[in-house]
Design an enzyme around this catalytic site. Structure first.
Site, short mmCIF file in Angstrom:
data_model
loop_
_atom_site.label_atom_id
_atom_site.label_comp_id
_atom_site.label_asym_id
_atom_site.label_seq_id
_atom_site.Cartn_x
_atom_site.Cartn_y
_atom_site.Cartn_z
N LEU A 96 0.81 -1.21 0.00
CA LEU A 96 0.00 0.00 0.00
C LEU A 96 0.85 1.26 0.00
O LEU A 96 0.61 2.19 0.75
CB LEU A 96 -0.96 0.02 1.19
CG LEU A 96 -2.13 -0.96 1.12
CD1 LEU A 96 -2.99 -0.86 2.37
CD2 LEU A 96 -2.97 -0.70 -0.13
N CYS A 97 1.91 1.23 -0.81
CA CYS A 97 2.70 2.44 -0.92
C CYS A 97 2.94 2.74 -2.40
O CYS A 97 4.05 2.98 -2.84
CB CYS A 97 4.01 2.33 -0.16
SG CYS A 97 4.82 0.74 -0.28
N GLY A 98 1.86 2.67 -3.17
CA GLY A 98 1.95 2.98 -4.58
C GLY A 98 2.82 1.97 -5.30
O GLY A 98 2.82 0.80 -4.96
N SER A 124 6.12 7.71 -0.32
CA SER A 124 5.38 7.05 -1.36
C SER A 124 4.00 6.63 -0.87
O SER A 124 2.98 6.79 -1.55
CB SER A 124 6.19 5.84 -1.79
OG SER A 124 5.73 5.33 -2.97
#
Lengths: 140, 284
Positions: free
Chosen positions: B87-89, B239
């Site tokens: 879940l950080c792009g 990010s």
């Protein structure tokens, strides 16, 4: 550097904290081969530090103490850079913690059990003693 | 046409998701701030150590093994810094793709020993057929010193034992929350700028120039690895913050659209009911 300048710039840079800078007339530094004093115009010199107290004398003659851990020192004609792994200004030293660490390390070394890491205990003892030393220079 | 109740339920569900993404964004922002602070503190130390090491190396009489020309046939060690969590792009995906590209292209002709920090990266790389020799998890992101030191000690040992001829690290350099360019840095042998016309000052070394240089280079690599881990951690949080910000905005758009749809549907029902009532009255 201009001839006859009577101060030298002292910089102490350690990870985890901001850079400390000051002009000093004199600095006493714990090197691996013994304490040494640096004054303006010192011969270029490179060594490592052992845990101990750095004494910096500012232009007004006041003394400042720093507890440093192992690290590196570069002395140039007008500039001293100390790069210890940790540094604490006299005011930041937690005397009780340092003393607790010192007696813990001493106890470990005395017990002489096989499973202890001597080098580590010795290093811990040195660091703790360095802090106490720097602290008591101020509060004797 | 979806029923009124269905639309209402969807709005509620999207709103809940939005709450989560918003919370994650805030957490990431707080962590980012801390990571940035610690990065700002470690950078000057690394720069200084590196400066000292460069000057000392330039004056050294005997070349240190860490500064020799790389041997192009020997095995390469590649250290990739990914994250433990998702879940950080595109953070992890970009690192994984770049690693696979390096294995396919730049290092195609060589044996590559892959070390991966971060569970996401090691799992994905393994799944996609890369052989991961050593996998580390980030464990405690607040104290990367120990991890950095362990990794550095490991590859220095391998390098000294001539098990590896070059050590590279692939990581994100933190510039800001939105820009974290990928960097491939060669850690061993070190890449110094070649010609520096240092006046050969008469220096005194204690204990000896070789000992001091060796200590300095070893410690430089340890703190450099520490810095890299911090760069990567700050990049990850940045990010994630950007990704969660975008997700929160998207959720907002979805809610707007659904609300519009809901209002239309409600209006339709009312209109229909009015027509029914009116035509019912006319029939009487």
């Amino acid at each position: 550097m201009s001839e006859g300048s009577n101060t030298v710039r002292l910089e102490i840079v350690a990870p985890e904290r901001s850079v400390m800078q000051m002009d000093v007339q004199e600095a006493i530094i714990p090197g691996v081969e013994g304490l040494f004093t640096v004054m303006p115009g010192h011969t270029p010199f490179f060594t490592m530090t052992r845990p101990g107290a750095v004494v910096a004398v500012d232009p007004k003659g006041e003394e400042h103490f720093f507890a440093v851990a192992e690290g590196f020192v570069e002395v140039l004609e007008d500039h001293i850079v100390i790069l210890p792994f940790t540094v604490e200004h006299e005011e930041e030293i937690d005397r009780d913690r340092a003393e607790a660490a010192q007696s813990r390390a001493q106890r470990r070394l005395r017990q002489q059990e096989d499973d202890i890491d001597f080098a580590r205990a010795e290093a811990a003892l040195e660091r703790a003693s360095a802090r106490i030393q720097a602290y008591s220079r101020l509060h004797y | 046409m979806a029923g009124l109740q269905d639309i209402k339920r969807r709005i509620r569900s999207v709103r809940n998701t939005q709450k989560i993404t918003r919370a994650m964004k805030m957490v990431a922002a707080a962590k980012l701030r801390r990571a940035q602070d610690s990065l700002a503190n470690v950078r000057p130390y690394v720069t200084h150590i590196r400066g000292l090491a460069e000057r000392l190396a330039a004056r050294a009489e005997e070349p240190h093994p860490f500064l020799e020309q790389p041997s192009k046939e020997s095995p390469v060690t590649l250290v990739v810094i990914t994250a433990d969590r998702g879940l950080c792009g595109g953070f992890n995906a970009i690192l994984v793709n770049e690693t696979l590209r390096l294995l396919r292209e730049q290092f195609a002709s060589r044996t590559v020993k892959l070390s991966v920090v971060g569970r996401r990266g090691s799992e994905t790389l393994r799944r996609r057929g890369a052989e991961v020799e050593a996998a580390y998890s980030q464990v405690d992101e607040d104290s990367p010193q120990r991890l950095g030191r362990d990794i550095a000690n490991r590859f220095m040992e391998a390098y000294r034992a001539e098990e590896t001829g070059e050590v590279y690290c692939l990581y994100n350099e933190f510039r800001s929350a939105i820009t974290q360019p990928l960097r491939l840095e060669r850690l061993l042998p070190m890449e110094w700028e070649s010609d520096r016309d240092d006046p050969s000052v008469d220096f005194i070394y204690e204990p000896s120039a070789e000992d001091v240089l060796d200590q300095l280079l070893v410690n430089y690599l340890r703190v450099e690895m520490n810095r890299i881990l911090r760069e990567a951690a700050a990049s990850e949080h940045g990010s994630r913050m950007t990704a969660m910000d975008a997700a929160t905005n998207n959720a907002g758009e979805v809610i707007d659209r659904l609300t519009l749809q809901y209002n239309r549907a409600r209006q339709d029902t009312i209109t229909r009911e009015v027509i029914e009532v009116v035509s019912g009255a006319e029939a009487l």
